[in-house]
Write an enzyme that holds these catalytic residues in place. Structure first.
Site, PDB file in Angstrom:
ATOM      1  N   CYS A 133     -18.839 -21.298 -23.231  1.00 14.42           N
ATOM      2  CA  CYS A 133     -18.876 -21.527 -24.485  1.00 14.42           C
ATOM      3  C   CYS A 133     -19.124 -20.560 -25.466  1.00 14.42           C
ATOM      4  O   CYS A 133     -18.613 -20.196 -26.401  1.00 14.42           O
ATOM      5  CB  CYS A 133     -19.620 -23.046 -24.775  1.00 14.42           C
ATOM      6  SG  CYS A 133     -18.617 -24.445 -23.819  1.00 14.42           S
ATOM      7  N   LYS A 139      -4.809 -31.598  -8.832  1.00 12.82           N
ATOM      8  CA  LYS A 139      -6.032 -32.114  -9.280  1.00 12.82           C
ATOM      9  C   LYS A 139      -6.074 -33.596  -9.486  1.00 12.82           C
ATOM     10  O   LYS A 139      -6.997 -34.233  -9.087  1.00 12.82           O
ATOM     11  CB  LYS A 139      -6.138 -31.424 -10.786  1.00 12.82           C
ATOM     12  CG  LYS A 139      -7.636 -31.217 -11.186  1.00 12.82           C
ATOM     13  CD  LYS A 139      -7.671 -30.427 -12.650  1.00 12.82           C
ATOM     14  CE  LYS A 139      -8.632 -29.454 -12.703  1.00 12.82           C
ATOM     15  NZ  LYS A 139      -8.337 -28.892 -14.365  1.00 12.82           N
ATOM     16  N   ARG A 170     -18.414 -17.918 -15.350  1.00 10.39           N
ATOM     17  CA  ARG A 170     -17.578 -17.370 -16.500  1.00 10.39           C
ATOM     18  C   ARG A 170     -18.796 -16.603 -17.305  1.00 10.39           C
ATOM     19  O   ARG A 170     -19.653 -17.271 -17.872  1.00 10.39           O
ATOM     20  CB  ARG A 170     -17.022 -18.566 -17.262  1.00 10.39           C
ATOM     21  CG  ARG A 170     -15.520 -18.506 -16.620  1.00 10.39           C
ATOM     22  CD  ARG A 170     -14.819 -19.818 -17.161  1.00 10.39           C
ATOM     23  NE  ARG A 170     -15.476 -21.049 -16.834  1.00 10.39           N
ATOM     24  CZ  ARG A 170     -15.009 -22.182 -17.472  1.00 10.39           C
ATOM     25  NH1 ARG A 170     -13.945 -22.104 -18.499  1.00 10.39           N
ATOM     26  NH2 ARG A 170     -15.707 -23.465 -17.425  1.00 10.39           N
TER      27      ARG A 170
HETATM   28  C1  UDX Z   1     -23.419 -24.499 -24.692  1.00 12.42           C
HETATM   29  C2  UDX Z   1     -24.042 -25.107 -25.640  1.00 12.42           C
HETATM   30  O1  UDX Z   1     -25.478 -25.459 -25.308  1.00 12.42           O
HETATM   31  C3  UDX Z   1     -23.344 -26.681 -25.738  1.00 12.42           C
HETATM   32  O2  UDX Z   1     -24.068 -27.408 -26.719  1.00 12.42           O
HETATM   33  C4  UDX Z   1     -21.960 -26.335 -25.924  1.00 12.42           C
HETATM   34  O3  UDX Z   1     -21.474 -27.656 -25.933  1.00 12.42           O
HETATM   35  C5  UDX Z   1     -21.295 -25.321 -24.792  1.00 12.42           C
HETATM   36  O4  UDX Z   1     -22.184 -24.220 -24.896  1.00 12.42           O
HETATM   37  P1  UDX Z   1     -23.815 -24.158 -21.803  1.00 12.42           P
HETATM   38  O5  UDX Z   1     -22.565 -23.000 -21.821  1.00 12.42           O
HETATM   39  O6  UDX Z   1     -23.436 -25.234 -20.933  1.00 12.42           O
HETATM   40  O7  UDX Z   1     -23.763 -25.066 -23.187  1.00 12.42           O
HETATM   41  O8  UDX Z   1     -24.826 -23.433 -21.600  1.00 12.42           O
HETATM   42  P2  UDX Z   1     -26.609 -23.340 -22.423  1.00 12.42           P
HETATM   43  O9  UDX Z   1     -27.392 -24.231 -21.644  1.00 12.42           O
HETATM   44  O10 UDX Z   1     -26.397 -23.629 -23.659  1.00 12.42           O
HETATM   45  O11 UDX Z   1     -26.777 -22.035 -21.946  1.00 12.42           O
HETATM   46  C6  UDX Z   1     -26.014 -20.742 -22.702  1.00 12.42           C
HETATM   47  C7  UDX Z   1     -26.452 -19.726 -22.155  1.00 12.42           C
HETATM   48  O12 UDX Z   1     -27.828 -19.093 -22.573  1.00 12.42           O
HETATM   49  C8  UDX Z   1     -26.806 -19.292 -20.617  1.00 12.42           C
HETATM   50  O13 UDX Z   1     -26.350 -18.044 -20.355  1.00 12.42           O
HETATM   51  C9  UDX Z   1     -28.205 -19.532 -20.521  1.00 12.42           C
HETATM   52  O14 UDX Z   1     -28.671 -18.920 -19.371  1.00 12.42           O
HETATM   53  C10 UDX Z   1     -28.615 -18.832 -21.701  1.00 12.42           C
HETATM   54  N1  UDX Z   1     -30.191 -19.244 -22.328  1.00 12.42           N
HETATM   55  C11 UDX Z   1     -30.162 -20.686 -22.744  1.00 12.42           C
HETATM   56  C12 UDX Z   1     -31.261 -18.460 -22.302  1.00 12.42           C
HETATM   57  O15 UDX Z   1     -31.269 -17.401 -21.835  1.00 12.42           O
HETATM   58  N2  UDX Z   1     -32.457 -18.921 -22.719  1.00 12.42           N
HETATM   59  C13 UDX Z   1     -32.310 -20.212 -23.162  1.00 12.42           C
HETATM   60  O16 UDX Z   1     -33.353 -20.594 -23.684  1.00 12.42           O
HETATM   61  C14 UDX Z   1     -31.299 -21.287 -23.321  1.00 12.42           C
END
Ligand code: UDX
Length: 439
Positions: free
Chosen positions: A262, A35, A330
């Protein structure tokens, strides 16, 4: 300031690049030689908007460097950010072995007065455990620790880092507080709130934030199911609800459920921590259960749209990543839905703009198309699972012609039902009445 970041995964790399962009001199360390060699050669191992430019710009000015050698990275660093992986174990515990080995490896090289900053998402108490590990290795060393959780969304991580809602720092040390204020001075000077609190509080802010987002989504998805039963439109309902400033209209898009690296992991970890400490969270537990159950519910929706059986049906799937603008699969709802469709006898041909490499490894029974329309060609049902922009702007006449049957299941509500009806589709979406061809 001279800084070090341990771990060049998603969080470490974005943190390192953004700290360099703020003007600091950053050494990023990883024990993975391959990496580091790739990063030194200018290759970026993850797909993240704006990251490549940041690494290139700061690499050119020498503000960011990569190494596998603790003796090269740690001496002289005023702060060392620990951003290693903390995957979930089958038991629900977070696997903290990478935190422990990073602490042991950095300890011999740490300068007096330096601050070790926990950036990884870790269960309450881990930052203090890391402090004890370092102190044990260096009984005479005066150093500081702080917890500094990240709130970065994949796909928007650089933007989130550079435009934070808040910066949370867990420390009771004045010296660590001063160090953290200097690191984040460019943000603080533009009015970003910087909160100082006890270490345990900062560790919990991260889990509570992600759990709250998970609950919000699980709830809105349940309301969407109810909308389908009573003939309401979820878009109307979330607009009405979201205008209440106490609730806000963000994170209210109904869909196939939350996934990613997350929300699923952090809700599990919070459930575990709350159990261990005798303060179990029934609310978070319910959100996790509802979210998992939703995946089979989405597959049932496709069965209904297909007329009751998927046996021998050709299904076109658009989108495999857990959300748009990432290559990450994931805990992706799409992966579980595709598995369920195949289990129900369907043949799946899929396309994703960034997720095909990973998908080929974990979904070997899928036929992969090289583009959107190739995936759709001859299919009995089109299922949209990820909200990539290119899936929201399909040429509907071409889609109508390519499909064997004009059936679309849109699990991200990318289209207007009336428009789909006018274009000749049987259109099934989330929390909205089914639309049937109007001509
Ligand atoms: C999340 C948190 O937002 C972030 O602050 C943290 O640090 C890491 O976890 P992330 O995993 O990148 O970020 O995804 P995010 O954009 O939050 O979406 C999470 C999930 O919710 C996705 O599967 C997304 O499709 C879903 N989602 C999100 C919805 O179904 N509807 C929404 O309105 C928003």
């Amino acid at each position: 300031m001279q800084l070090a970041v341990i771990g060049t995964g998603y969080v470490g790399l974005v943190t390192g690049a953004c700290l360099a962009e703020l003007g600091h001199s950053v050494t990023c360390l990883d024990i993975d030689k391959g990496k580091i060699a790739a990063l030194q050669a200018g290759e970026v191992p993850i797909f993240e908007s704006g990251l490549e430019e940041l690494l290139e710009r700061n690499g050119d000015t020498g503000r960011i460097r990569f190494t596998t050698d603790y003796a090269a990275a740690i001496p002289g660093a005023e702060a060392v950010f620990v951003a290693v992986g903390t995957p979930s174990l089958a038991t629900g515990h977070a696997d903290l072995s990478q935190v422990t080995s990073a602490a042991a490896a950095l300890a011999p090289h740490l300068d007096r007065g330096a601050t070790v900053v926990m950036k990884s998402t870790v269960p309450v108490g881990t930052t203090r455990t890391m402090q004890a590990t370092i102190q044990e290795a260096r009984p005479d060393l005066a150093f500081e620790v702080a917890s500094n959780p990240e709130f970065l969304r994949q796909g928007a991580a650089v933007d989130d880092f550079m435009h934070p809602d808040r910066i949370v720092i867990g420390t009771i040390s004045e010296r660590a507080e001063a160090t953290m204020r200097r690191i984040y001075h460019p943000f603080v000077s533009t009015g970003v709130p910087m909160l100082f609190m006890r270490i345990e509080g900062a560790e919990l802010v991260k889990y509570a934030s992600n759990a709250f987002l998970a609950i919000k989504l699980a709830f809105v998805n349940e309301i969407a199911d109810l909308c389908e039963q009573v003939g309401a439109d979820i878009e109307d309902v979330t607009t009405g609800v979201g205008l209440d400033s106490r609730i806000s209209n963000r994170f209210l898009a109904a869909g196939p459920g939350f996934g990613g690296s997350c929300l699923p992991k952090d809700t599990q970890a919070l459930l575990h921590t709350s159990q261990v400490h005798g303060a179990p969270s029934r609310v978070v537990g319910a959100a996790v259960d509802a979210n998992l159950g939703r995946r089979s519910g989405m597959a049932r929706k496709v069965v209904t749209a297909a007329g009751g059986s998927l046996q021998g049906k050709q299904i076109a799937v658009l989108g495999l990543t857990f959300k748009a603008n990432t290559d990450d699969l994931r805990e992706s709802p799409a992966v579980d839905v595709v598995r369920a469709l195949i289990g129900l006898g369907a043949k799946v041909r899929a396309f994703d703009p960034q997720g095909m490499g990973q998908a080929r490894r974990i979904l070997p029974d899928v036929d992969y198309a090289s583009g959107t329309y190739e995936a759709i060609d001859g299919a009995d049902v089109l299922v949209i699972l990820t909200e990539w922009a290119e899936f929201a702007t399909l040429d509907l006449a071409r889609v109508r012609q390519a499909l064997a049957e004009p059936v679309v299941v849109d699990l991200r509500n990318l289209y207007d039902p009336a428009e789909m009806a006018a274009a000749g589709f049987h259109y099934h979406s989330i929390g909205r009445p089914v639309a049937t061809p109007s001509s």
